[in-house]
Design a protein around this motif. Structure first.
Motif, PDB file in Angstrom:
ATOM      1  N   LEU A   1       0.878  -0.937  -0.349  1.00  0.00           N
ATOM      2  CA  LEU A   1      -0.126  -0.058   0.405  1.00  0.00           C
ATOM      3  C   LEU A   1       0.369   1.240   0.179  1.00  0.00           C
ATOM      4  N   ARG A   2       1.676   1.332   0.841  1.00  0.00           N
ATOM      5  CA  ARG A   2       2.585   3.004   0.935  1.00  0.00           C
ATOM      6  C   ARG A   2       3.334   2.741  -0.077  1.00  0.00           C
ATOM      7  N   GLN A   3       3.992   1.442  -1.078  1.00  0.00           N
ATOM      8  CA  GLN A   3       4.783   1.804  -2.174  1.00  0.00           C
ATOM      9  C   GLN A   3       4.379   1.733  -3.172  1.00  0.00           C
ATOM     10  N   LEU A   4       2.865   1.895  -3.141  1.00  0.00           N
ATOM     11  CA  LEU A   4       2.570   1.523  -4.659  1.00  0.00           C
ATOM     12  C   LEU A   4       1.014   2.368  -4.640  1.00  0.00           C
ATOM     13  N   ASN A   5       0.805   3.139  -3.767  1.00  0.00           N
ATOM     14  CA  ASN A   5      -0.378   4.127  -3.453  1.00  0.00           C
ATOM     15  C   ASN A   5       0.197   5.078  -4.810  1.00  0.00           C
ATOM     16  N   GLY A   6      -0.562   5.617  -5.655  1.00  0.00           N
ATOM     17  CA  GLY A   6       0.120   6.571  -6.522  1.00  0.00           C
ATOM     18  C   GLY A   6       0.496   5.703  -7.509  1.00  0.00           C
ATOM     19  N   ARG A   7       1.419   5.312  -8.066  1.00  0.00           N
ATOM     20  CA  ARG A   7       1.994   4.269  -9.076  1.00  0.00           C
ATOM     21  C   ARG A   7       1.707   4.315 -10.208  1.00  0.00           C
ATOM     22  N   LYS A   8       1.980   4.739 -10.993  1.00  0.00           N
ATOM     23  CA  LYS A   8       1.054   4.821 -12.447  1.00  0.00           C
ATOM     24  C   LYS A   8       1.198   3.315 -13.149  1.00  0.00           C
ATOM     25  N   ILE A   9       0.160   2.931 -13.757  1.00  0.00           N
ATOM     26  CA  ILE A   9      -0.337   1.225 -14.442  1.00  0.00           C
ATOM     27  C   ILE A   9      -0.942   1.821 -15.613  1.00  0.00           C
ATOM     28  N   PHE A  10      -1.006   1.367 -17.031  1.00  0.00           N
ATOM     29  CA  PHE A  10      -1.517   1.562 -17.822  1.00  0.00           C
ATOM     30  C   PHE A  10      -2.480   2.938 -18.043  1.00  0.00           C
ATOM     31  N   GLY A  11      -1.433   4.388 -17.603  1.00  0.00           N
ATOM     32  CA  GLY A  11      -1.898   5.301 -17.594  1.00  0.00           C
ATOM     33  C   GLY A  11      -2.657   6.097 -17.065  1.00  0.00           C
ATOM     34  N   ARG A  12      -2.769   5.110 -15.787  1.00  0.00           N
ATOM     35  CA  ARG A  12      -3.291   6.230 -14.585  1.00  0.00           C
ATOM     36  C   ARG A  12      -2.931   5.676 -13.008  1.00  0.00           C
ATOM     37  N   PRO A  13      -3.096   6.541 -12.586  1.00  0.00           N
ATOM     38  CA  PRO A  13      -2.028   6.096 -10.537  1.00  0.00           C
ATOM     39  C   PRO A  13      -3.466   5.473 -10.274  1.00  0.00           C
ATOM     40  N   MET A  14      -2.862   4.405  -9.162  1.00  0.00           N
ATOM     41  CA  MET A  14      -3.535   3.619  -8.440  1.00  0.00           C
ATOM     42  C   MET A  14      -4.003   4.351  -7.093  1.00  0.00           C
ATOM     43  N   GLN A  15      -4.622   4.304  -6.832  1.00  0.00           N
ATOM     44  CA  GLN A  15      -5.333   4.771  -5.684  1.00  0.00           C
ATOM     45  C   GLN A  15      -5.706   3.449  -4.644  1.00  0.00           C
ATOM     46  N   ILE A  16      -5.022   3.514  -3.384  1.00  0.00           N
ATOM     47  CA  ILE A  16      -4.497   2.165  -2.808  1.00  0.00           C
ATOM     48  C   ILE A  16      -5.674   1.989  -1.413  1.00  0.00           C
ATOM     49  N   GLU A  17      -6.020   1.705  -0.646  1.00  0.00           N
ATOM     50  CA  GLU A  17      -6.564   1.584   0.874  1.00  0.00           C
ATOM     51  C   GLU A  17      -6.749  -0.060   1.234  1.00  0.00           C
ATOM     52  N   TYR A  18      -7.353  -0.116   2.567  1.00  0.00           N
ATOM     53  CA  TYR A  18      -7.113  -1.281   2.539  1.00  0.00           C
ATOM     54  C   TYR A  18      -8.526  -1.899   2.510  1.00  0.00           C
ATOM     55  N   ALA A  19      -8.816  -2.980   1.781  1.00  0.00           N
ATOM     56  CA  ALA A  19      -9.807  -3.204   2.291  1.00  0.00           C
ATOM     57  C   ALA A  19     -11.292  -3.042   3.174  1.00  0.00           C
ATOM     58  N   LEU A  20     -12.198  -3.475   3.075  1.00  0.00           N
ATOM     59  CA  LEU A  20     -12.939  -2.780   4.169  1.00  0.00           C
ATOM     60  C   LEU A  20     -13.839  -4.738   4.795  1.00  0.00           C
ATOM     61  N   SER A  21     -13.108  -5.411   3.689  1.00  0.00           N
ATOM     62  CA  SER A  21     -14.150  -6.349   4.293  1.00  0.00           C
ATOM     63  C   SER A  21     -12.853  -7.206   3.812  1.00  0.00           C
ATOM     64  N   LYS A  22     -13.314  -8.877   4.667  1.00  0.00           N
ATOM     65  CA  LYS A  22     -12.359  -9.788   4.591  1.00  0.00           C
ATOM     66  C   LYS A  22     -11.861 -10.754   3.055  1.00  0.00           C
ATOM     67  N   SER A  23     -10.827 -10.853   2.361  1.00  0.00           N
ATOM     68  CA  SER A  23     -11.109 -11.452   1.699  1.00  0.00           C
ATOM     69  C   SER A  23     -11.643 -12.988   2.000  1.00  0.00           C
ATOM     70  N   ILE A  24     -12.289 -14.243   1.173  1.00  0.00           N
ATOM     71  CA  ILE A  24     -11.984 -15.277   1.210  1.00  0.00           C
ATOM     72  C   ILE A  24     -11.295 -16.073   0.984  1.00  0.00           C
ATOM     73  N   ILE A  25      -9.869 -16.225   0.814  1.00  0.00           N
ATOM     74  CA  ILE A  25      -9.048 -16.584   0.950  1.00  0.00           C
ATOM     75  C   ILE A  25      -8.217 -16.705   2.153  1.00  0.00           C
ATOM     76  N   VAL A  26      -8.438 -15.563   2.462  1.00  0.00           N
ATOM     77  CA  VAL A  26      -8.234 -14.841   4.028  1.00  0.00           C
ATOM     78  C   VAL A  26      -8.950 -15.810   5.448  1.00  0.00           C
ATOM     79  N   ALA A  27     -10.080 -15.644   5.390  1.00  0.00           N
ATOM     80  CA  ALA A  27     -11.114 -16.316   6.245  1.00  0.00           C
ATOM     81  C   ALA A  27     -10.884 -17.781   5.474  1.00  0.00           C
ATOM     82  N   GLN A  28     -10.859 -19.059   4.912  1.00  0.00           N
ATOM     83  CA  GLN A  28     -10.563 -19.737   4.739  1.00  0.00           C
ATOM     84  C   GLN A  28      -8.983 -20.173   5.709  1.00  0.00           C
ATOM     85  N   ASN A  29      -7.851 -18.927   5.250  1.00  0.00           N
ATOM     86  CA  ASN A  29      -6.974 -19.388   6.298  1.00  0.00           C
ATOM     87  C   ASN A  29      -6.879 -19.545   7.728  1.00  0.00           C
ATOM     88  N   ASP A  30      -7.680 -18.487   7.820  1.00  0.00           N
ATOM     89  CA  ASP A  30      -7.825 -18.269   9.826  1.00  0.00           C
ATOM     90  C   ASP A  30      -9.238 -18.624   9.931  1.00  0.00           C
TER      91      ASP A  30
END
Length: 249
Positions: A67-96
Motif C-alpha cells: 500500500l505504501r509503496q504502490l499507492n500513486g504508482r501509474k500503470i496503464f496510464g493511471r495512478p493507482m489509489q490504494i486503501e485497506y479493504a473493508l472486508s476480509k477476503s475469502i482466501i484469508v477467511a479460509q486460512n484463518d
C-alpha cells in the motif's frame, strides 16, 4: 469520517478498465509480489466493480508495504489509489478458519465504501446521479455510432490475452536473455516487469534506446527464461497486438 483498520487485503481503484482482466491481474501480481506472498487477486469487469481490484496478502506487513509503496504508482496510464479493504477476503477467511460456506460474499464498490465511511451526502448523491446519467447517455451514443459504423462490440470473438501456443518446435538456441518485440510504444517498464517477474529467476527488463517497441528481459536460469517465453510469446497486450518473445542471440 471512519478510519479503515489495517488488513491483509488491499483495495485498488482508478485502474484502467479498458485493460483485459488477465493482463491486469498479471501486472498487479508482478507489482505486488515484491512486497510479500500474494494469496489472491480479484478483478471483476462488472459495471459496479470495473476499474477496481482486491489483492490479498499472507500477512498485514506485506499488504501495508505494498500500500505504501504502490499507492500513486501509474500503470496503464493511471495512478493507482490504494486503501485497506473493508472486508476480509475469502482466501484469508479460509486460512484463518472464519470462512462460512453458505454465507454469500459480495465485493464492495467504491460508492458503497464511501457510504460506509460517511463520505457521501445529499450533494454527493446528486452529483453521482448526474455523472451516471451523463455517462449512460454518452455510452448510448457511442453504442449507436458503433452499430452504424459497423464496429464490433466487446462481445466479439476477438480476445485479449495469451495466444494459442504454437505447436512447432523452436530452433532458437536457449538463452538467459529474452528478446521481446512488437510491444506497444507507450508500454512502461513497470508493466513489462509485472508480466515477466512472475517467473522465478527474473533479473531485469532492459529497454533499447530509440526502440520503444522492443526490450530485453534477463533471467538467472535457462529454465526460467524458457518458462516465461513459453507462456508470454504471443501474449496479446491489445486486441490487435501480440508481443513476440524469442531467445536473444
Amino acid at each position: 469520517m471512519a478510519s479503515i483498520p489495517p488488513s491483509q487485503t488491499i483495495y485498488i481503484r482508478n485502474l484502467n478498465d479498458k485493460i483485459q482482466k488477465d493482463v491486469l491481474k498479471h501486472t498487479l501480481y508482478g507489482l505486488c509480489v515484491a512486497y510479500g506472498r500474494v494469496l489472491d487477486i480479484v478483478a471483476l469487469k462488472t459495471l459496479k466493480m470495473r476499474g477496481q481490484a482486491f489483492v490479498a496478502f499472507s500477512d498485514i506487513t506485506s499488504s501495508t508495504a505494498a500500500l505504501r509503496q504502490l499507492n500513486g504508482r501509474k500503470i496503464f496510464g493511471r495512478p493507482m489509489q490504494i486503501e485497506y479493504a473493508l472486508s476480509k477476503s475469502i482466501i484469508v477467511a479460509q486460512n484463518d478458519g472464519t470462512y462460512r460456506f453458505n454465507e454469500p460474499h459480495k465485493h464492495m464498490s467504491g460508492k458503497q465504501r464511501k457510504q460506509l465511511l460517511g463520505l457521501t451526502g445529499d450533494l454527493a448523491a446528486v452529483s453521482c446521479g448526474e455523472k451516471r446519467r451523463q455517462s449512460e447517455g454518452a455510452d448510448g451514443r457511442v453504442a449507436k455510432r458503433r452499430v452504424t459504423e459497423g464496429e464490433q462490440d466487446e462481445s466479439s470473438d476477438e480476445e485479449i490475452g495469451p495466444a494459442v501456443p504454437q505447436t512447432e518446435a523452436s530452433e532458437d538456441e536457449p538463452s538467459l536473455t529474452l528478446f521481446v518485440t512488437n510491444l506497444p510504444e507507450n508500454i512502461s517498464v513497470d508493466v513489462l516487469t509485472g508480466l515477466f517477474q512472475q517467473y522465478a529467476g527474473f533479473k531485469q527488463v532492459r529497454r533499447i534506446p530509440g526502440k520503444n517497441d522492443m526490450a530485453f528481459v534477463d533471467y538467472e536460469s535457462l529454465e526460467s527464461a524458457t518458462a516465461a517465453r513459453g507462456v508470454l510469446d504471443g501474449f496479446k497486450l491489445s486486441a490487435e497486438q501480440a508481443m513476440k518473445v524469442a531467445y536473444s542471440r
